[in-house]
Design a protein around this motif. Structure first.
Motif, PDB file in Angstrom:
ATOM      1  N   UNK A 172      -8.171 -16.168  -3.272  1.00 43.11           N
ATOM      2  CA  UNK A 172      -6.750 -15.852  -3.321  1.00 43.11           C
ATOM      3  C   UNK A 172      -5.980 -16.829  -2.461  1.00 43.11           C
ATOM      4  N   UNK A 173      -4.736 -17.058  -2.822  1.00 45.27           N
ATOM      5  CA  UNK A 173      -3.900 -17.977  -2.059  1.00 45.27           C
ATOM      6  C   UNK A 173      -3.587 -17.386  -0.697  1.00 45.27           C
ATOM      7  N   UNK A 174      -3.566 -18.210   0.354  1.00 44.01           N
ATOM      8  CA  UNK A 174      -3.238 -17.689   1.689  1.00 44.01           C
ATOM      9  C   UNK A 174      -1.795 -17.195   1.732  1.00 44.01           C
ATOM     10  N   UNK A 175      -1.586 -16.112   2.462  1.00 44.40           N
ATOM     11  CA  UNK A 175      -0.260 -15.507   2.568  1.00 44.40           C
ATOM     12  C   UNK A 175       0.086 -15.370   4.043  1.00 44.40           C
ATOM     13  N   UNK A 176       1.149 -16.009   4.465  1.00 49.43           N
ATOM     14  CA  UNK A 176       1.622 -15.839   5.838  1.00 49.43           C
ATOM     15  C   UNK A 176       2.886 -15.003   5.878  1.00 49.43           C
ATOM     16  N   UNK A 177       3.687 -15.110   4.824  1.00 57.31           N
ATOM     17  CA  UNK A 177       4.897 -14.305   4.731  1.00 57.31           C
ATOM     18  C   UNK A 177       5.247 -14.121   3.264  1.00 57.31           C
ATOM     19  N   UNK A 178       5.915 -13.034   2.977  1.00 57.23           N
ATOM     20  CA  UNK A 178       6.347 -12.744   1.616  1.00 57.23           C
ATOM     21  C   UNK A 178       7.375 -11.638   1.689  1.00 57.23           C
TER      22      UNK A 178
END
Length: 641
Positions: free
Chosen positions: A35-41
């Protein structure tokens, strides 16, 4: 998460820590997807878009559109929302197959974001233990064709499909039936009918009549056992206006705890152990002594107006398949000393005699010839007596789980020379480190509301829970390093649970094989309690035990902390072979990774198994009560999927 969630092991060829309940399955740990890295959303926007697409697919009755909203290796876990059972649908293909084969498609008709408090609202959060797999998590509310419920979704970005947000896990659970909501909060009873009514009875008179089932009154549900299982299921049924009667052979509610060994204290913290509707007060100790718990149970039964007949046994029970009801004969000794025999006709019986069945007492040559002070199973051990000054007493405890350790420690504290017999390996974690890691963030001082914590825990499919606990078990071992090294040096054989997944997986897979350390481990490390490891008992001698390696250990007392059989064995003892052959085995994982038979249909109409620790009883009492209520109001037939 693998589509094939389980394998069927051969217990005879694997180590003891990997064994399962007979006929059950060994759960395969989930895998985390790429999965793509997520730091903020924008968590709210992400969940809103996914929920809108999900609801559109449900409205269109388009299983393929539902499939596209789930990652490969995902899981939709459901409790009474999609069907009248519990399911873990592992992978998009399994989800589609289930929806297409269901007579009415998806019984979940819509979901909504639940942002009613800070715990529930959408947020960026990790879905793994180490915090390396991040996504968006949100609580949900849901509607079904017959009820309302709650849920939780964990969304990750699909690196194989343009980083689209898809469900890694979706959890849905029925919480209430439409038109048959619990009589609580805004729906609570008035408590009085004002006005002039000749012959009106007060609350106490009405309560006495109901409790004794006077006149033509009959319970719809008979519950056997007044422990946490019996009390919580009766409390849930009462709020759904299903009359029930609990019977227990003991003289008082709570005696099933009072009568256990003298030093017993719960190994679970208070935050994890609340009962439905009446939580423990804020002054309650973190770990509850058994007699204090017994007093609470007795008070709980009174406060919740549960109908309990103590000193009562079931002498006969017959099921009528055509009438779909039982005819039971009860022998009751009343509080005034009088005895009575009553015949009742409940439509359901709940066997709430505990997650474990009959005591598992080995048969060893020479047992009848033991000349010491006591030889018994741990269930009959009430406590050690103080050794008089100047005397020497020796005790042997056979078995190395919670009870065995607690009993050995009790003997040591009363002046005995103590040896524990460990026949195979044991998973050990310290109470502080183990519970901090496993329950921290959910069940702790200042943590989420209990129902929110329950939902978060239950929302984790068991295959994913196993994967998480492989990492959490490694962390516990790291924190407990000196403790575990000391035990190993003392000759104590350790394991890390099935596939290194620790405590919970051992509990769910086989119901035992672990010790939550509250002091006994240090006594073993210090040599104050000795270990006899890896040898079977050859014979019980008049003055002790002879082992297969030829060593003889002398003893004045021998306690077998050797566990319990399956609940099905207790059912056979109470109800006979016909029912026992009709019901399914209890505990361990089924083909989807759900626990077998407990809190769900057993294979015999009108008969239910109920057990588990206080937390499981708190949660699943609602699920069991909803199934019974649905049957009684015509929403559900026993044969329904």
């Amino acid at each position: 998460m693998a589509t094939a969630a389980v394998i069927r092991p051969d217990n005879s060829t694997i180590p003891s820590y990997g064994r399962v309940e007979p006929g059950s399955n060994q759960l395969k740990a989930a895998s985390y997807p790429d999965t793509a890295p997520v730091s903020s959303a924008d968590a709210s926007a992400v969940v809103t878009e996914w929920v809108d697409a999900f609801n559109h697919a449900l409205l269109a009755q388009d299983p393929s559109a539902v499939k596209n909203l789930f990652l490969q290796g995902s899981c939709w876990r459901d409790q009474l929302g999609l069907s009248w059972d519990y399911h873990s649908l592992n992978g998009p293909d399994k989800i589609v197959s289930f929806l297409e084969s269901a007579p009415r498609g998806s019984r979940v008709t819509s979901i909504k974001i639940d942002d009613s408090n800070s715990t529930r609202k959408p947020a960026v959060a990790a879905v793994d233990f180490k915090g390396k797999v991040n996504g968006v998590v949100s609580f949900l509310t849901l509607e079904t064709d017959v009820g309302r419920g709650r849920g939780l979704v964990r969304l990750l970005q699909d690196s194989q499909d343009g980083n689209k947000w898809k469900a890694f896990t979706l959890f849905t659970a029925m919480y209430e039936l439409k038109g048959y909501e619990e009589k609580i909060a805004n729906n609570r009873p008035q408590g009085v009918d004002h006005g002039g009514r000749v012959g009106r009875k007060n609350w106490q008179e009405r309560r006495t009549a109901t409790e004794n089932y006077e006149g033509e009154l009959e319970p719809l549900v008979l519950i056997i056992g007044a422990g946490q299982g019996g009390l919580t299921s009766a409390a849930r049924l009462e709020q759904l206006q299903i009359p029930s009667l609990i019977i227990d052979k003991n003289p008082r509610v709570g005696d099933n705890w009072r009568n256990r060994y003298h030093q017993l204290v719960l190994h679970d913290p208070v935050y994890y152990d609340h009962l439905p509707y009446v939580p423990f007060p804020s002054s309650w100790p973190v770990f509850t002594p058994k007699d204090k718990l017994a007093e609470w149970f007795e008070s709980y039964a009174r406060l919740m107006e549960l109908n309990v007949w103590t000193s009562t046994t079931l002498s006969d029970a017959k099921w009528d398949d055509r009438e779909r009801r039982w005819t039971v004969t009860l022998d009751r000794k009343k509080a005034d000393g009088e005895s009575e025999t009553r015949t009742l006709h409940p439509r359901h019986i709940i066997q709430a005699t505990g997650h474990s069945g009959e005591m598992k007492m080995p048969s060893i040559r020479g047992m009848d010839g033991f000349k010491g002070d006591r030889l018994c199973h741990s269930s009959h051990f009430k406590g050690a007596a103080q050794v008089p000054d100047g005397q020497k007493k020796r005790a042997i405890v056979v078995g190395c789980c919670n009870s065995g350790h607690d009993i050995a420690q009790d003997f040591y504290e009363h002046g005995f020379d103590v040896t524990i017999v460990q026949r195979s390996s044991t998973y050990v974690m310290s109470s502080k480190n183990g519970l901090d890691v496993l329950l921290g963030g959910l069940y702790e001082e200042g943590g989420p509301e209990t129902e929110d914590a329950d939902l978060q825990f239950m929302s984790i499919p068991n295959a994913m829970l196993k994967r998480i606990h492989q990492d959490s078990t490694a962390e516990i071992c790291k924190r407990d390093k000196s403790l575990l090294e000391g035990l190993a040096k003392a000759g104590f054989q350790l394991d890390d649970g099935p596939d290194d997944a620790g405590f919970f997986m051992k509990y769910f897979q086989r119901g035992g094989g672990y010790y939550i350390d509250v002091g006994c481990s240090q006594l073993i490390i210090d040599g104050k309690i000795k270990i006899k490891q890896g040898q079977e008992i050859e014979e019980v001698k008049p003055n002790g035990l002879l082992f297969a390696d030829g060593e003889m250990l002398e003893a004045d007392e021998i306690i077998f902390a050797t566990g319990y059989d399956n609940m099905r064995g207790t059912a056979r003892k109470i109800f006979g072979d016909e029912l026992a052959e009709r019901v399914k085995d209890v505990w361990g994982f089924d083909e989807e990774g759900e626990l077998r038979t407990m809190w769900r249909r057993t294979g015999h109409p009108g008969f239910w198994f109920f057990g588990g620790n206080l937390a499981l009883c708190r949660y699943y009492s609602r699920m069991l009560a909803l199934q019974i209520k649905a049957m009684e109001c015509g929403m559900m037939k026993y044969e329904d999927p």
